[in-house]
Enzyme design. Sequence first.
Site, PDB file in Angstrom:
ATOM      1  N   ARG A 180      19.473  50.823  41.809  1.00 43.50           N
ATOM      2  CA  ARG A 180      20.140  49.625  42.296  1.00 43.50           C
ATOM      3  C   ARG A 180      21.222  49.323  41.251  1.00 43.50           C
ATOM      4  O   ARG A 180      20.983  49.507  40.072  1.00 43.50           O
ATOM      5  CB  ARG A 180      19.135  48.491  42.458  1.00 43.50           C
ATOM      6  CG  ARG A 180      18.079  48.863  43.510  1.00 43.50           C
ATOM      7  CD  ARG A 180      17.017  47.824  43.731  1.00 43.50           C
ATOM      8  NE  ARG A 180      16.150  48.261  44.823  1.00 43.50           N
ATOM      9  CZ  ARG A 180      14.905  48.734  44.682  1.00 43.50           C
ATOM     10  NH1 ARG A 180      14.368  48.812  43.477  1.00 43.50           N
ATOM     11  NH2 ARG A 180      14.199  49.119  45.716  1.00 43.50           N
ATOM     12  N   ASP A 203      12.310  49.119  58.190  1.00 40.75           N
ATOM     13  CA  ASP A 203      12.717  47.734  58.483  1.00 40.75           C
ATOM     14  C   ASP A 203      14.212  47.595  58.750  1.00 40.75           C
ATOM     15  O   ASP A 203      14.792  46.531  58.543  1.00 40.75           O
ATOM     16  CB  ASP A 203      12.305  46.825  57.307  1.00 40.75           C
ATOM     17  CG  ASP A 203      12.989  47.212  55.996  1.00 40.75           C
ATOM     18  OD1 ASP A 203      13.586  48.308  55.928  1.00 40.75           O
ATOM     19  OD2 ASP A 203      12.929  46.435  55.038  1.00 40.75           O
ATOM     20  N   THR A 253      14.135  54.600  54.422  1.00 39.79           N
ATOM     21  CA  THR A 253      13.245  53.709  53.664  1.00 39.79           C
ATOM     22  C   THR A 253      11.853  53.817  54.272  1.00 39.79           C
ATOM     23  O   THR A 253      11.718  53.880  55.504  1.00 39.79           O
ATOM     24  CB  THR A 253      13.701  52.236  53.681  1.00 39.79           C
ATOM     25  OG1 THR A 253      12.571  51.413  53.318  1.00 39.79           O
ATOM     26  CG2 THR A 253      14.208  51.766  55.028  1.00 39.79           C
ATOM     27  N   ASP A 302      18.957  48.702  53.951  1.00 40.18           N
ATOM     28  CA  ASP A 302      20.019  47.745  54.306  1.00 40.18           C
ATOM     29  C   ASP A 302      20.878  47.334  53.100  1.00 40.18           C
ATOM     30  O   ASP A 302      22.058  47.044  53.263  1.00 40.18           O
ATOM     31  CB  ASP A 302      19.481  46.538  55.081  1.00 40.18           C
ATOM     32  CG  ASP A 302      18.320  45.869  54.377  1.00 40.18           C
ATOM     33  OD1 ASP A 302      17.968  46.304  53.260  1.00 40.18           O
ATOM     34  OD2 ASP A 302      17.771  44.901  54.938  1.00 40.18           O
ATOM     35  N   GLY A 322      15.467  52.126  47.072  1.00 42.68           N
ATOM     36  CA  GLY A 322      14.198  52.838  46.851  1.00 42.68           C
ATOM     37  C   GLY A 322      14.253  54.225  47.481  1.00 42.68           C
ATOM     38  O   GLY A 322      14.804  54.386  48.565  1.00 42.68           O
ATOM     39  N   ARG A 348       7.565  45.880  51.583  1.00 38.77           N
ATOM     40  CA  ARG A 348       8.386  44.741  51.154  1.00 38.77           C
ATOM     41  C   ARG A 348       8.105  43.520  52.034  1.00 38.77           C
ATOM     42  O   ARG A 348       6.958  43.097  52.093  1.00 38.77           O
ATOM     43  CB  ARG A 348       9.869  45.105  51.166  1.00 38.77           C
ATOM     44  CG  ARG A 348      10.686  44.247  50.218  1.00 38.77           C
ATOM     45  CD  ARG A 348      12.151  44.611  50.283  1.00 38.77           C
ATOM     46  NE  ARG A 348      12.442  45.883  49.677  1.00 38.77           N
ATOM     47  CZ  ARG A 348      12.737  46.051  48.395  1.00 38.77           C
ATOM     48  NH1 ARG A 348      12.800  45.023  47.601  1.00 38.77           N
ATOM     49  NH2 ARG A 348      12.990  47.246  47.908  1.00 38.77           N
ATOM     50  N   ASP A 402       9.864  51.573  54.575  1.00 38.21           N
ATOM     51  CA  ASP A 402       9.497  50.299  55.211  1.00 38.21           C
ATOM     52  C   ASP A 402       9.795  50.253  56.719  1.00 38.21           C
ATOM     53  O   ASP A 402       9.273  49.402  57.412  1.00 38.21           O
ATOM     54  CB  ASP A 402      10.239  49.131  54.533  1.00 38.21           C
ATOM     55  CG  ASP A 402       9.991  49.075  53.031  1.00 38.21           C
ATOM     56  OD1 ASP A 402       8.958  49.606  52.583  1.00 38.21           O
ATOM     57  OD2 ASP A 402      10.830  48.503  52.307  1.00 38.21           O
TER      58      ASP A 402
HETATM   59  O1  F6P Z   1      11.733  49.529  50.026  1.00 41.91           O
HETATM   60  C1  F6P Z   1      10.789  50.479  49.650  1.00 41.91           C
HETATM   61  C2  F6P Z   1       9.767  49.884  48.706  1.00 41.91           C
HETATM   62  O2  F6P Z   1       8.838  50.876  48.359  1.00 41.91           O
HETATM   63  C3  F6P Z   1       9.043  48.638  49.232  1.00 41.91           C
HETATM   64  O3  F6P Z   1       8.009  48.946  50.126  1.00 41.91           O
HETATM   65  C4  F6P Z   1       8.593  47.991  47.963  1.00 41.91           C
HETATM   66  O4  F6P Z   1       8.457  46.605  48.129  1.00 41.91           O
HETATM   67  C5  F6P Z   1       9.727  48.307  47.012  1.00 41.91           C
HETATM   68  O5  F6P Z   1      10.418  49.422  47.519  1.00 41.91           O
HETATM   69  C6  F6P Z   1       9.307  48.597  45.597  1.00 41.91           C
HETATM   70  O6  F6P Z   1      10.443  48.756  44.821  1.00 41.91           O
HETATM   71  P1  F6P Z   1      10.452  49.315  43.328  1.00 41.91           P
HETATM   72  O7  F6P Z   1      10.313  50.813  43.400  1.00 41.91           O
HETATM   73  O8  F6P Z   1      11.761  48.896  42.779  1.00 41.91           O
HETATM   74  O9  F6P Z   1       9.272  48.717  42.629  1.00 41.91           O
END
Ligand code: F6P
Length: 327
Positions: free
Chosen positions: A79, A136, A132, A110, A18, A178, A134
């Site tokens: 990804r 985390d 990120t 990670d 992300g 997340r 998050d």
């Molecule tokens: O890891 C960053 C994040 O924004 C999380 O907070 C969230 O769960 C996820 O990515 C959303 O991912 P995507 O953009 O693939 O919907």
Amino acid sequence: MANEGKKIRRIALLTSGGDAPGMNAAIRAVVRTAVFNGVKVLGFRRGYNGLINNDFLEMDSRSVNRMSARGGTMLYTARCEEFRTEAGVKRAADNCRYLGIDGLVCIGGDGTFRGALELSHYGVPVVGIPATIDNDIGCSHYTIGFDTAANTAIDAIDKLSDTMQSHERISVVEVMGRHAGHLAMYVGLSCGAAVTLVPEEPFDMERDILDVVREGRINGRNHFIVIVAEGVGGAPEIAHAIQEQTGMETRITIIGHVQRGGSPTARDRVMATRMGHFAVESLLKGEKQIVVCYRDSHICSLGIEEALTMHKELDRYMYRVAKEISI
Ligand code: F6P
């Protein structure tokens, strides 16, 4: 881990997973630190996809003009399914060797670091930079993008508070993160949420939400903010139950991907720049298979394997403060 004194002539970088505000500032710092030291830079597009498909651009100081102010990532991110296979990792590693890459800087979370670790097993010298929203990543007390995302959510919730106050309603707000509650807790504390629900702390509907609203009303409160971390889920059901049980109207807001965009704050620009600079200097010193970390107010690094075993606990003290001052 030292690099047996091999001269660094060409490095590469990518962003993966992300996106996070400040990734561009990190790219800019990596490119300019490399150029300053006479090192050539390749930027791979769309994360590990670019590495597998040889999709890259040659970068110089001018290619990153004004990038510290821009959200998103100029290298795109993705990804990559193919990279989950052994054949995909091998192909990426072969391309690195063929292109003469002496160090690969991988910016992301990670999942990005796990990819970098796989590449290191094929002899590619890697350095991770934590980015990120998050926050985390176990090895680093801070990850690029967290501050900007928190400020975006706080701004949205401050606005929600105005209208909730006018209509005497309860706002149930879902904040990203997340599986982790760091962002939700930080935001909850900053905007005086009556309740903040995080995945790390199980909650009881009656005690932790309904009683808080009832007591708040007795104490003269006419509106409430209830923050639900994405990892808790169920914001609509929670809002419905509150309305049923308290008789106060509720409204649901999912802040969503707005939190991932925007011009990075000063904190994210500075952190990204310091981490990017540190990553390249580490490679120049012969260090590899590491993750750049922010620990106890210092930029440092840890071995990538060790870094990936680390877990970040929720700051229980901060959680208690948020709870105690929400009365
Ligand atoms: O890891 C960053 C994040 O924004 C999380 O907070 C969230 O769960 C996820 O990515 C959303 O991912 P995507 O953009 O693939 O919907």
